[in-house]
Scaffold this motif. Structure first.
Motif, PDB file in Angstrom:
ATOM      1  N   VAL A 187     -50.124 -12.622   4.956  1.00  0.00           N
ATOM      2  CA  VAL A 187     -50.780 -13.923   4.760  1.00  0.00           C
ATOM      3  C   VAL A 187     -50.033 -14.750   3.713  1.00  0.00           C
ATOM      4  N   LEU A 188     -49.672 -14.122   2.614  1.00  0.00           N
ATOM      5  CA  LEU A 188     -48.944 -14.853   1.573  1.00  0.00           C
ATOM      6  C   LEU A 188     -47.559 -15.273   2.052  1.00  0.00           C
ATOM      7  N   GLY A 189     -46.947 -14.467   2.910  1.00  0.00           N
ATOM      8  CA  GLY A 189     -45.645 -14.835   3.485  1.00  0.00           C
ATOM      9  C   GLY A 189     -45.750 -16.057   4.387  1.00  0.00           C
ATOM     10  N   ILE A 190     -46.810 -16.129   5.176  1.00  0.00           N
ATOM     11  CA  ILE A 190     -47.015 -17.297   6.039  1.00  0.00           C
ATOM     12  C   ILE A 190     -47.256 -18.539   5.194  1.00  0.00           C
ATOM     13  N   ILE A 191     -48.047 -18.401   4.143  1.00  0.00           N
ATOM     14  CA  ILE A 191     -48.294 -19.536   3.246  1.00  0.00           C
ATOM     15  C   ILE A 191     -46.993 -19.993   2.606  1.00  0.00           C
ATOM     16  N   ALA A 192     -46.174 -19.039   2.162  1.00  0.00           N
ATOM     17  CA  ALA A 192     -44.885 -19.388   1.547  1.00  0.00           C
ATOM     18  C   ALA A 192     -43.964 -20.049   2.560  1.00  0.00           C
ATOM     19  N   ALA A 193     -43.990 -19.598   3.819  1.00  0.00           N
ATOM     20  CA  ALA A 193     -43.149 -20.210   4.850  1.00  0.00           C
ATOM     21  C   ALA A 193     -43.569 -21.651   5.103  1.00  0.00           C
ATOM     22  N   VAL A 194     -44.863 -21.901   5.158  1.00  0.00           N
ATOM     23  CA  VAL A 194     -45.354 -23.271   5.359  1.00  0.00           C
ATOM     24  C   VAL A 194     -44.920 -24.158   4.205  1.00  0.00           C
ATOM     25  N   ARG A 195     -45.105 -23.660   2.989  1.00  0.00           N
ATOM     26  CA  ARG A 195     -44.731 -24.460   1.814  1.00  0.00           C
ATOM     27  C   ARG A 195     -43.221 -24.702   1.767  1.00  0.00           C
ATOM     28  N   GLY A 196     -42.446 -23.656   2.097  1.00  0.00           N
ATOM     29  CA  GLY A 196     -40.992 -23.806   2.100  1.00  0.00           C
ATOM     30  C   GLY A 196     -40.523 -24.793   3.153  1.00  0.00           C
ATOM     31  N   LEU A 197     -41.120 -24.736   4.343  1.00  0.00           N
ATOM     32  CA  LEU A 197     -40.741 -25.685   5.392  1.00  0.00           C
ATOM     33  C   LEU A 197     -41.180 -27.106   5.049  1.00  0.00           C
ATOM     34  N   GLU A 198     -42.307 -27.253   4.358  1.00  0.00           N
ATOM     35  CA  GLU A 198     -42.726 -28.586   3.921  1.00  0.00           C
ATOM     36  C   GLU A 198     -41.717 -29.168   2.950  1.00  0.00           C
ATOM     37  N   VAL A 199     -41.237 -28.348   2.043  1.00  0.00           N
ATOM     38  CA  VAL A 199     -40.237 -28.827   1.078  1.00  0.00           C
ATOM     39  C   VAL A 199     -38.923 -29.130   1.798  1.00  0.00           C
ATOM     40  N   ALA A 200     -38.532 -28.260   2.732  1.00  0.00           N
ATOM     41  CA  ALA A 200     -37.251 -28.435   3.418  1.00  0.00           C
ATOM     42  C   ALA A 200     -37.261 -29.654   4.334  1.00  0.00           C
ATOM     43  N   THR A 201     -38.354 -29.875   5.070  1.00  0.00           N
ATOM     44  CA  THR A 201     -38.384 -30.984   6.027  1.00  0.00           C
ATOM     45  C   THR A 201     -38.947 -32.257   5.416  1.00  0.00           C
ATOM     46  N   GLY A 202     -39.748 -32.118   4.391  1.00  0.00           N
ATOM     47  CA  GLY A 202     -40.361 -33.297   3.790  1.00  0.00           C
ATOM     48  C   GLY A 202     -41.596 -33.763   4.538  1.00  0.00           C
ATOM     49  N   ARG A 203     -41.981 -33.096   5.584  1.00  0.00           N
ATOM     50  CA  ARG A 203     -43.150 -33.465   6.387  1.00  0.00           C
ATOM     51  C   ARG A 203     -44.006 -32.237   6.644  1.00  0.00           C
TER      52      ARG A 203
END
Length: 109
Positions: A68-84
């Motif tokens: 669960v924490l890995g999925i949350i980190a992936a979402v946050r990382g992709l938000e930072v990477a894509t900006g959206r």
């Protein structure tokens, strides 16, 4: 006062009854062996089940938390990477739908 018993008389009495000199030790061993067998039959399966439950609690739950924490980190990382935020959710949604479709195609009929 109590009369002291002669050890030679005890040995003679035991031999007359067909008992060896170490019969108390043999009797104690028989009782201990019987109790051990009964305990193994009655509590053995319960102990095994409790160990299994302990392994599940201390093994599977931490892995679930890490997932669960890995999925949350992936979402946050992709938000930072894509900006959206929608792009991050879309990428992970596509990934999970693809994994689900693959698992669905591999299911037994």
């Amino acid at each position: 006062m109590a009369d002291a018993t002669d050890p030679k008389e005890d040995a003679t009495t035991a031999s007359m009854l067909g008992l060896s000199e170490d019969w108390p030790e043999q009797a104690a061993d028989a009782v201990v062996n019987t109790v051990d067998k009964v305990r193994d039959v009655t509590t053995g399966p319960v102990v095994n089940l409790s160990r299994l439950l302990a392994y599940i609690v201390f093994g599977v739950f931490p892995l679930l938390i890490v997932l669960v924490l890995g999925i949350i980190a992936a979402v946050r990382g992709l938000e930072v990477a894509t900006g959206r935020a929608w792009a991050a959710h879309g990428i992970l949604g596509l990934l999970f739908v693809s994994l689900g479709a693959f698992a669905w195609s591999r299911r037994p009929s």
